[in-house]
Design a protein around this motif. Structure first.
Motif, mmCIF file in Angstrom:
data_model
loop_
_atom_site.group_PDB
_atom_site.id
_atom_site.type_symbol
_atom_site.label_atom_id
_atom_site.label_comp_id
_atom_site.label_asym_id
_atom_site.label_seq_id
_atom_site.Cartn_x
_atom_site.Cartn_y
_atom_site.Cartn_z
ATOM 1 N N VAL A 293 0.850 -1.189 0.000
ATOM 2 C CA VAL A 293 0.000 0.000 0.000
ATOM 3 C C VAL A 293 0.882 1.233 0.000
ATOM 4 N N PHE A 294 0.561 2.190 -0.900
ATOM 5 C CA PHE A 294 1.225 3.496 -0.937
ATOM 6 C C PHE A 294 0.176 4.576 -0.763
ATOM 7 N N ASP A 295 0.439 5.529 0.119
ATOM 8 C CA ASP A 295 -0.459 6.651 0.389
ATOM 9 C C ASP A 295 0.351 7.933 0.266
ATOM 10 N N LEU A 296 0.015 8.787 -0.707
ATOM 11 C CA LEU A 296 0.792 9.998 -0.959
ATOM 12 C C LEU A 296 0.842 10.925 0.249
ATOM 13 N N GLU A 297 -0.202 10.945 1.060
ATOM 14 C CA GLU A 297 -0.196 11.818 2.231
ATOM 15 C C GLU A 297 0.672 11.256 3.359
ATOM 16 N N ARG A 298 1.225 10.054 3.145
ATOM 17 C CA ARG A 298 2.246 9.474 4.038
ATOM 18 C C ARG A 298 3.368 8.966 3.130
ATOM 19 N N LEU A 299 3.929 9.879 2.348
ATOM 20 C CA LEU A 299 4.740 9.477 1.203
ATOM 21 C C LEU A 299 6.110 8.906 1.556
ATOM 22 N N ASN A 300 6.478 8.933 2.816
ATOM 23 C CA ASN A 300 7.739 8.313 3.219
ATOM 24 C C ASN A 300 7.554 6.875 3.699
ATOM 25 N N GLU A 301 6.373 6.310 3.467
ATOM 26 C CA GLU A 301 6.084 4.984 4.009
ATOM 27 C C GLU A 301 5.467 4.068 2.947
ATOM 28 N N LEU A 302 5.660 2.778 3.146
ATOM 29 C CA LEU A 302 4.882 1.739 2.485
ATOM 30 C C LEU A 302 4.324 0.819 3.552
ATOM 31 N N THR A 322 13.382 5.841 4.067
ATOM 32 C CA THR A 322 14.329 6.952 4.267
ATOM 33 C C THR A 322 15.780 6.472 4.289
ATOM 34 N N GLU A 323 16.013 5.218 3.953
ATOM 35 C CA GLU A 323 17.365 4.676 3.992
ATOM 36 C C GLU A 323 18.144 5.070 2.731
ATOM 37 N N PRO A 324 19.458 5.216 2.843
ATOM 38 C CA PRO A 324 20.243 5.615 1.663
ATOM 39 C C PRO A 324 20.183 4.616 0.520
ATOM 40 N N GLU A 325 19.881 3.342 0.801
ATOM 41 C CA GLU A 325 19.758 2.364 -0.283
ATOM 42 C C GLU A 325 18.394 2.428 -0.973
ATOM 43 N N HIS A 326 17.459 3.185 -0.437
ATOM 44 C CA HIS A 326 16.181 3.382 -1.108
ATOM 45 C C HIS A 326 16.357 4.342 -2.289
ATOM 46 N N PRO A 327 15.482 4.284 -3.295
ATOM 47 C CA PRO A 327 15.643 5.133 -4.486
ATOM 48 C C PRO A 327 15.770 6.613 -4.142
ATOM 49 N N TYR A 328 16.791 7.250 -4.696
ATOM 50 C CA TYR A 328 17.066 8.691 -4.629
ATOM 51 C C TYR A 328 17.563 9.181 -3.268
ATOM 52 N N LEU A 329 17.394 8.440 -2.188
ATOM 53 C CA LEU A 329 17.539 9.016 -0.850
ATOM 54 C C LEU A 329 18.974 9.170 -0.377
ATOM 55 N N ALA A 330 19.933 8.575 -1.066
ATOM 56 C CA ALA A 330 21.334 8.782 -0.681
ATOM 57 C C ALA A 330 21.735 10.247 -0.804
ATOM 58 N N ALA A 331 20.992 11.018 -1.618
ATOM 59 C CA ALA A 331 21.325 12.430 -1.825
ATOM 60 C C ALA A 331 20.801 13.333 -0.715
ATOM 61 N N TRP A 332 19.974 12.812 0.177
ATOM 62 C CA TRP A 332 19.305 13.677 1.119
ATOM 63 C C TRP A 332 19.800 13.504 2.545
ATOM 64 N N TRP A 333 18.935 13.121 3.480
ATOM 65 C CA TRP A 333 19.230 13.261 4.900
ATOM 66 C C TRP A 333 19.526 11.906 5.553
ATOM 67 N N PRO A 334 19.951 11.898 6.803
ATOM 68 C CA PRO A 334 20.157 10.625 7.506
ATOM 69 C C PRO A 334 18.846 9.847 7.618
ATOM 70 N N PRO A 335 18.919 8.533 7.806
ATOM 71 C CA PRO A 335 17.707 7.710 7.924
ATOM 72 C C PRO A 335 16.716 8.277 8.942
ATOM 73 N N GLY A 336 15.444 8.233 8.586
ATOM 74 C CA GLY A 336 14.404 8.731 9.466
ATOM 75 C C GLY A 336 14.046 10.179 9.257
ATOM 76 N N HIS A 337 14.857 10.923 8.493
ATOM 77 C CA HIS A 337 14.575 12.336 8.228
ATOM 78 C C HIS A 337 13.819 12.416 6.908
ATOM 79 N N ILE A 338 12.535 12.704 6.991
ATOM 80 C CA ILE A 338 11.636 12.525 5.863
ATOM 81 C C ILE A 338 11.798 13.632 4.818
ATOM 82 N N ILE A 339 11.329 13.322 3.606
ATOM 83 C CA ILE A 339 11.302 14.299 2.528
ATOM 84 C C ILE A 339 9.847 14.592 2.171
#
Length: 401
Positions: A293-302, A322-339
């Motif tokens: 399940v994907f919900d855009l209003e909780r877009l950092n979660e599955l 939010t992990e660096p091995e997830h798509p695109y997220l290595a460019a952003w913040w430490p794990p748990g810091h949402i986008i």
């Protein structure tokens, strides 16, 4: 000077409202978040109202502005045309830009009709021979959780896909006094909730599952058939208090059932009349081994249900994407810091710039966007014929990349 000589990708954008602001944010950010072989320069923005476009250029970070998109396309210091206008001008601007040797990014849906979309596909194919790249902006593909969802489906974590449920619900036009904006006019928008937000869930479910929609049975409804417009507008009826009104010529809501090419059955609902739902895009996929399940209003979660686990351990689990091995997220913040929402556009620009630099075609291509347009056409045709089962014409390209 060529792009490769100066390592610069010079962008001209047509339109500066909601999508223009979102795209501007992404163009400003993309080189600061990602290490790319080309550096974006926001050369000029285009809009018809000089005072407003001048203000937008300053606010959004563009070097300059013009009031005629033809002038923008003719400039030698522009490599990319970013089309953020209503759908009725997509084809004209895009085809002219491609003929002038510009790369093009065009917002979704690709056009207001299948005929226009096909013309754009043909123009893109001809331009591709000269190394010109095109992309249609279905930005929700670039939400990391949605991209992870696709990876998990492709890896077989759900087994055989059986059900797809997709909704996109908003409530911003429920007030009968809301004015007759361009999104409520067929000649400008092509369709209503169907093309505006329904196109997103059509593309996203096809992308995530890797399957095409092959047939539909649909119904649409326009709940409020007249809207107020400025009294000075000509040729329109007036209410008892003298306020001018115009006809709403698009759907307020669209629902359809569908079959997918891999055998799954699906339901889709798009509405701008769902009170309390602000941007409620939700997709659930059920397979023989599990569900996602994907919900855009909780877009950092599955939400993931793994049906292979022992019964004592089963249940929906939250995956925090939010992990660096997830798509695109290595460019952003430490794990748990949402986008957030805006990051999907930055990721879109990242993929586009990378593709142009590497000389490969980005995705979704105009051909893939045509596939969405063909579904929109089939839905409208079915709804107009009493929900008759309607086959969806199929483009010849793969469903997604």
């Amino acid at each position: 000077m060529s792009i490769n000589d100066n390592k610069e990708l010079r962008v001209g954008m047509v339109g500066y409202a909601f999508m223009g602001a979102a795209h501007s944010q992404a163009w400003r950010t993309v080189n600061r978040a990602f290490d790319l072989p080309l550096r974006v320069r926001m050369a000029a923005v285009c809009g018809r109202d000089e005072a407003k476009v001048s203000e937008a250029a300053d606010k959004l970070g563009w070097d300059g502005y013009v009031t005629d998109w033809r002038e923008l396309i003719a400039r030698d210091d522009i490599d990319v045309i970013d089309v953020c206008t209503p759908g009725d001008s997509h084809a004209e601007i895009t085809i002219a830009a491609l003929a002038a040797g510009k790369h093009v990014m065009c917002e979704k849906p690709l056009a207001n009709s299948v005929a226009e979309a096909r013309a754009m596909v043909d123009a893109a194919a001809a331009a591709r021979e000269s190394g010109i790249r095109t992309l249609c902006g279905f930005n929700y593909r670039r939400v990391p959780a949605a991209a992870l969802m696709r990876q998990m489906v492709a890896a077989g974590r759900l087994g055989v896909i059986r059900h797809v449920r997709a909704v996109y619900l908003q409530d911003w036009i429920t007030d009968p006094e809301f004015p007759l904006v361009w999104r409520l006019q067929q000649e400008r928008a092509g369709s209503g909730a169907l093309g505006d937000i329904g196109a997103h869930i059509i593309d996203l479910t096809q992308y995530v599952t890797g399957q095409r929609i092959t047939g539909v049975s649909a119904l649409t409804e326009t709940f409020i058939k007249e809207r107020p417009i400025p009294a000075e507008a000509s040729g329109l009826a007036a209410t008892g208090n003298g306020q001018a009104v115009g006809q709403v010529t698009v759907d307020d809501a669209a629902l359809f059932t569908a079959r997918l090419s891999g055998g799954a059955i699906a339901t889709y609902e798009a509405s701008r009349f769902a009170l309390g739902r602000k941007n409620g895009l939700r997709i659930e996929i059920n397979g023989s081994l599990g569900s996602l399940v994907f919900d855009l209003e909780r877009l950092n979660e599955l939400e993931f249900y793994d049906g292979t686990k022992p019964s004592a351990e089963q249940g929906f689990n939250r995956i925090l994407v939010t992990e660096p091995e997830h798509p695109y997220l290595a460019a952003w913040w430490p794990p748990g810091h949402i986008i957030g929402y805006e990051h999907s556009f930055t990721h879109q620009m990242r993929d586009f710039v990378q593709a142009v630099a590497e000389g490969v075609d980005p995705h979704p291509s105009f051909e893939e966007a045509l596939g969405v347009q063909l579904v929109l056409e089939a839905v409208q045709s079915s709804a107009a014929s009493g929900s008759a089962w309607t086959q969806v014409a199929q483009p010849t390209v793969p469903v997604a990349a």
